[in-house]
Design a protein around this motif. Structure first.
Motif, PDB file in Angstrom:
ATOM      1  N   ALA A   1     -20.453  87.181  60.725  1.00 39.22           N
ATOM      2  CA  ALA A   1     -19.705  87.578  59.331  1.00 39.22           C
ATOM      3  C   ALA A   1     -19.561  86.070  58.394  1.00 39.22           C
ATOM      4  CB  ALA A   1     -18.411  88.044  59.577  1.00 39.22           C
ATOM      5  N   ALA A   2     -19.326  84.893  59.244  1.00 41.95           N
ATOM      6  CA  ALA A   2     -19.153  83.826  58.606  1.00 41.95           C
ATOM      7  C   ALA A   2     -20.285  83.410  58.009  1.00 41.95           C
ATOM      8  CB  ALA A   2     -18.500  82.836  59.843  1.00 41.95           C
ATOM      9  N   GLN A   3     -21.497  83.591  58.691  1.00 40.46           N
ATOM     10  CA  GLN A   3     -22.714  83.102  58.155  1.00 40.46           C
ATOM     11  C   GLN A   3     -23.061  83.856  56.700  1.00 40.46           C
ATOM     12  OE1 GLN A   3     -26.467  84.352  60.127  1.00 40.46           O
ATOM     13  NE2 GLN A   3     -27.310  82.473  59.488  1.00 40.46           N
ATOM     14  N   ARG A   4     -22.683  85.401  56.883  1.00 37.37           N
ATOM     15  CA  ARG A   4     -22.767  86.032  55.657  1.00 37.37           C
ATOM     16  C   ARG A   4     -21.922  85.361  54.329  1.00 37.37           C
ATOM     17  NH1 ARG A   4     -20.060  92.051  55.715  1.00 37.37           N
ATOM     18  NH2 ARG A   4     -18.217  90.525  56.172  1.00 37.37           N
ATOM     19  N   ARG A   5     -20.533  84.931  54.743  1.00 39.85           N
ATOM     20  CA  ARG A   5     -19.856  84.127  53.798  1.00 39.85           C
ATOM     21  C   ARG A   5     -20.160  83.021  53.415  1.00 39.85           C
ATOM     22  NH1 ARG A   5     -17.592  81.296  50.828  1.00 39.85           N
ATOM     23  NH2 ARG A   5     -15.331  81.264  50.301  1.00 39.85           N
ATOM     24  N   VAL A   6     -21.189  82.206  54.211  1.00 41.97           N
ATOM     25  CA  VAL A   6     -21.641  80.970  53.564  1.00 41.97           C
ATOM     26  C   VAL A   6     -22.811  81.406  52.754  1.00 41.97           C
ATOM     27  CG1 VAL A   6     -23.040  79.059  54.371  1.00 41.97           C
ATOM     28  CG2 VAL A   6     -21.102  79.714  55.734  1.00 41.97           C
TER      29      VAL A   6
ATOM     30  N   SER B   1     -11.773  79.930  39.257  1.00 47.30           N
ATOM     31  CA  SER B   1     -11.464  81.107  38.127  1.00 47.30           C
ATOM     32  C   SER B   1     -11.467  82.301  38.831  1.00 47.30           C
ATOM     33  CB  SER B   1     -12.419  80.905  36.996  1.00 47.30           C
ATOM     34  OG  SER B   1     -12.192  79.875  36.211  1.00 47.30           O
ATOM     35  N   LEU B   2     -12.376  82.223  39.969  1.00 48.07           N
ATOM     36  CA  LEU B   2     -12.417  83.795  40.702  1.00 48.07           C
ATOM     37  C   LEU B   2     -11.404  83.718  41.989  1.00 48.07           C
ATOM     38  CD1 LEU B   2     -16.352  83.919  40.936  1.00 48.07           C
ATOM     39  CD2 LEU B   2     -14.992  85.198  39.730  1.00 48.07           C
ATOM     40  N   GLY B   3     -10.721  82.670  42.026  1.00 45.46           N
ATOM     41  CA  GLY B   3      -9.983  82.683  43.250  1.00 45.46           C
ATOM     42  C   GLY B   3     -10.462  82.266  44.633  1.00 45.46           C
ATOM     43  N   VAL B   4     -11.600  81.722  44.889  1.00 41.68           N
ATOM     44  CA  VAL B   4     -12.529  81.405  45.773  1.00 41.68           C
ATOM     45  C   VAL B   4     -12.314  80.151  46.293  1.00 41.68           C
ATOM     46  CG1 VAL B   4     -14.753  81.363  46.635  1.00 41.68           C
ATOM     47  CG2 VAL B   4     -14.057  83.257  45.075  1.00 41.68           C
ATOM     48  N   SER B   5     -11.953  79.954  47.801  1.00 40.32           N
ATOM     49  CA  SER B   5     -11.941  78.640  48.189  1.00 40.32           C
ATOM     50  C   SER B   5     -13.145  78.347  48.848  1.00 40.32           C
ATOM     51  CB  SER B   5     -10.947  78.825  49.387  1.00 40.32           C
ATOM     52  OG  SER B   5      -9.779  79.129  49.129  1.00 40.32           O
ATOM     53  N   MET B   6     -13.874  77.160  48.251  1.00 40.93           N
ATOM     54  CA  MET B   6     -15.146  76.746  48.569  1.00 40.93           C
ATOM     55  C   MET B   6     -15.051  76.292  49.903  1.00 40.93           C
ATOM     56  SD  MET B   6     -16.629  75.058  44.928  1.00 40.93           S
ATOM     57  CE  MET B   6     -18.183  74.798  45.718  1.00 40.93           C
ATOM     58  N   LEU B   7     -16.381  76.253  50.532  1.00 40.47           N
ATOM     59  CA  LEU B   7     -16.278  75.723  51.948  1.00 40.47           C
ATOM     60  C   LEU B   7     -16.103  74.238  52.222  1.00 40.47           C
ATOM     61  CD1 LEU B   7     -19.802  77.455  52.656  1.00 40.47           C
ATOM     62  CD2 LEU B   7     -17.484  77.859  53.663  1.00 40.47           C
ATOM     63  N   SER B   8     -15.508  73.667  53.220  1.00 36.42           N
ATOM     64  CA  SER B   8     -15.648  72.522  53.554  1.00 36.42           C
ATOM     65  C   SER B   8     -16.544  71.974  54.357  1.00 36.42           C
ATOM     66  CB  SER B   8     -14.233  72.080  54.382  1.00 36.42           C
ATOM     67  OG  SER B   8     -13.019  72.406  53.621  1.00 36.42           O
ATOM     68  N   PRO B   9     -16.927  70.822  54.919  1.00 36.91           N
ATOM     69  CA  PRO B   9     -17.896  70.283  55.666  1.00 36.91           C
ATOM     70  C   PRO B   9     -17.825  71.185  56.871  1.00 36.91           C
ATOM     71  CG  PRO B   9     -16.984  68.301  54.621  1.00 36.91           C
ATOM     72  CD  PRO B   9     -16.334  69.637  54.221  1.00 36.91           C
ATOM     73  N   LEU B  10     -19.371  71.701  57.340  1.00 41.53           N
ATOM     74  CA  LEU B  10     -19.353  72.484  58.513  1.00 41.53           C
ATOM     75  C   LEU B  10     -19.793  71.775  59.801  1.00 41.53           C
ATOM     76  CD1 LEU B  10     -21.183  75.607  56.584  1.00 41.53           C
ATOM     77  CD2 LEU B  10     -18.548  75.352  57.184  1.00 41.53           C
ATOM     78  N   ASN B  11     -19.089  71.690  60.799  1.00 45.55           N
ATOM     79  CA  ASN B  11     -19.354  70.948  61.997  1.00 45.55           C
ATOM     80  C   ASN B  11     -19.006  71.767  63.255  1.00 45.55           C
ATOM     81  OD1 ASN B  11     -20.260  68.196  61.021  1.00 45.55           O
ATOM     82  ND2 ASN B  11     -18.062  68.513  59.922  1.00 45.55           N
ATOM     83  N   ASP B  12     -19.864  71.539  64.315  1.00 43.22           N
ATOM     84  CA  ASP B  12     -19.474  72.146  65.319  1.00 43.22           C
ATOM     85  C   ASP B  12     -19.217  73.715  65.380  1.00 43.22           C
ATOM     86  OD1 ASP B  12     -20.028  69.875  66.693  1.00 43.22           O
ATOM     87  OD2 ASP B  12     -17.843  68.994  66.068  1.00 43.22           O
ATOM     88  N   ILE B  13     -17.765  74.148  65.628  1.00 45.82           N
ATOM     89  CA  ILE B  13     -17.425  75.564  65.755  1.00 45.82           C
ATOM     90  C   ILE B  13     -16.830  75.920  64.248  1.00 45.82           C
ATOM     91  CG2 ILE B  13     -16.052  77.370  66.605  1.00 45.82           C
ATOM     92  CD1 ILE B  13     -15.917  75.712  69.192  1.00 45.82           C
ATOM     93  N   VAL B  14     -17.494  76.815  63.565  1.00 42.34           N
ATOM     94  CA  VAL B  14     -17.028  76.934  62.132  1.00 42.34           C
ATOM     95  C   VAL B  14     -15.997  78.145  62.259  1.00 42.34           C
ATOM     96  CG1 VAL B  14     -17.996  77.712  59.903  1.00 42.34           C
ATOM     97  CG2 VAL B  14     -19.355  76.326  61.402  1.00 42.34           C
TER      98      VAL B  14
END
Length: 432
Positions: free
Chosen positions: A395-400, A159-172
């Protein structure tokens, strides 16, 4: 509080239709048949084959599919996954119907158990069989409820238009600047946002408490560390939602007490104290400047007069026991979903713990004694590739972290809704 979407409003307060109990079995059979037709029509025979994406407009078709993280455990879960991805306007009705069916099945199970109790007195040989049947039925209802709660959480992100994370491996490789407004102002009340910022800044500062060079800096951390940060952030979001609801209620009723001056220490011992930036999408320079000014003030022993939000002042009135109780997830289903979400993103936590334990020397006599030596050795095994790790920007860690906090908040919303709209469906957690 933040404005809820139409789907979220329905989920958190939709009216219940009368007469559902009398139609329970017939509706359940019809629903199971419908799920089978949906799966067969789409040519998806395995659980989790129906794609459920929580993506905003313009995302690629194969990006961030939720089924990579969480596979439905039941036909009802597959059905909800289908509605969410293909017919979202029907998702709320499907959730409400499934809750009614589960409540009906729960009550019927209680009645059968009572009837069997009388029979067991005259035919004890069937006791084991009855107990096994009850265990299987209870497990099926629990799995149905977990699927329902999970996809209801996903619906909030959708509803917020947010794409949820996929599994995180190696280089994110994720955009650390995406969805920041939706994951903050779209999720939390104004009073809560300052505490979310403080939690975020504490995480990004790292174990040594020093600021990273900038938001584009690249970090390499173990998957276990990343999983622990994610799970802790989910718990923080859950806690924040609980206390904010309590705060808003007492505020509306005029019951707020004065701040207890000795409570600050108790709060800091649990969540720590950190500064915050003015914006969620600030550039690297403003981020570094905020942390540098804070470090300079600390080194000069200067008092920091950062104004606190009313919610933070309210939490500081809690005693230690109240804080601990409020930070606990109330239902076993909720706890299971946190574990499954974390495992889906980062892998099996027990395996990651065993991997690091072996890399650090296990339980032998050479185990490092001081925290400093342990941290140094951990950095060495990460750099050498002895343990699974993630490479990502600050920045990516902030998003997670922001997604994890939102997940916890939404989980509490759904858990609260189920508790209000049904009787006895949730299994309460027991705490020492």
């Amino acid at each position: 509080m933040a404005t809820l979407s139409r789907g979220a409003r329905g989920l958190l307060g939709g009216p219940r239709r009368a007469g559902a109990r009398t139609r329970g079995n017939r509706a359940a059979a019809s629903r199971r048949q419908g799920v089978g037709l949906l799966v067969q029509r789409r040519g998806c025979n395995a659980p989790g084959a129906l794609v459920c994406r929580a993506a905003g407009p313009g995302d690629k078709e194969d990006k961030n599919s939720v089924e990579k993280v969480y596979n439905p455990q039941t036909p009802a879960g597959e059905m909800l996954s289908y509605y969410l991805s293909e017919q979202p306007h029907l998702f709320q009705d499907a959730v409400n119907e499934q809750l009614r069916l589960l409540e009906t099945e729960k009550e019927e199970a209680k009645e059968k158990k009572k009837e069997k109790g009388d029979k067991e007195k005259t035919d004890p040989s069937e006791l084991v069989l009855y107990q096994r049947m009850e265990e299987v039925r209870d497990l099926e209802m629990t799995r149905n409820l977990e699927d329902l709660m999970y996809f209801a959480v996903v619906e909030r992100f959708t509803s917020l238009g947010v794409s949820m994370l996929s599994p995180l491996n190696d280089i994110v490789d994720i955009d650390g600047n995406s969805d920041l407004e939706n994951l903050t102002k779209g999720v939390h009340s104004v009073e809560s946002l300052e505490m979310v910022r403080s939690h975020l800044m504490q995480v990004l500062s790292g174990p040594a408490g020093s600021p990273p060079p900038n938001l584009n800096s690249v970090l390499k951390i173990s998957k276990l560390q990343a999983a622990q940060v994610y799970a802790a952030s989910v718990m923080f979001g859950y806690f924040l939602r609980r206390v904010d609801a309590r705060f808003q209620l007492e505020k509306a009723m005029g019951l707020l007490n004065e701040v207890n001056s000795d409570a600050v220490e108790r709060l800091e011992s649990i969540f720590g104290q950190a500064s915050s930036a003015e914006s969620w999408d600030e550039d690297a320079e403003s981020f570094v400047q905020a942390r540098a000014e804070e470090s300079a003030a600390a080194s000069d022993n200067l008092p920091r007069e950062k104004p606190k939000s009313k919610l933070q002042e309210y939490i500081e009135t809690f005693d230690q026991q109240t804080l601990q109780e409020t930070a606990q997830i109330l239902s076993k289903e909720g706890s299971t979903l946190v574990e499954r979400q974390t495992r889906g993103l980062f892998g099996d936590i027990n395996e990651l713990q065993e991997e690091i334990k072996n890399a650090l020397g296990g339980d032998g006599p050479d185990v490092l004694s001081s925290p400093e030596d342990l941290l140094l050795r951990l950095q060495e095994v990460i750099a050498s590739g002895e343990v699974k790790s993630l490479t990502l920007t600050v920045a990516a860690q902030r998003r997670v972290v922001l997604e994890a906090v939102a997940f916890g908040a939404f989980l509490r919303d759904i858990e609260n809704y189920v508790a209000k709209e049904t009787v006895g469906l949730l299994t309460g957690n027991t705490f020492p």
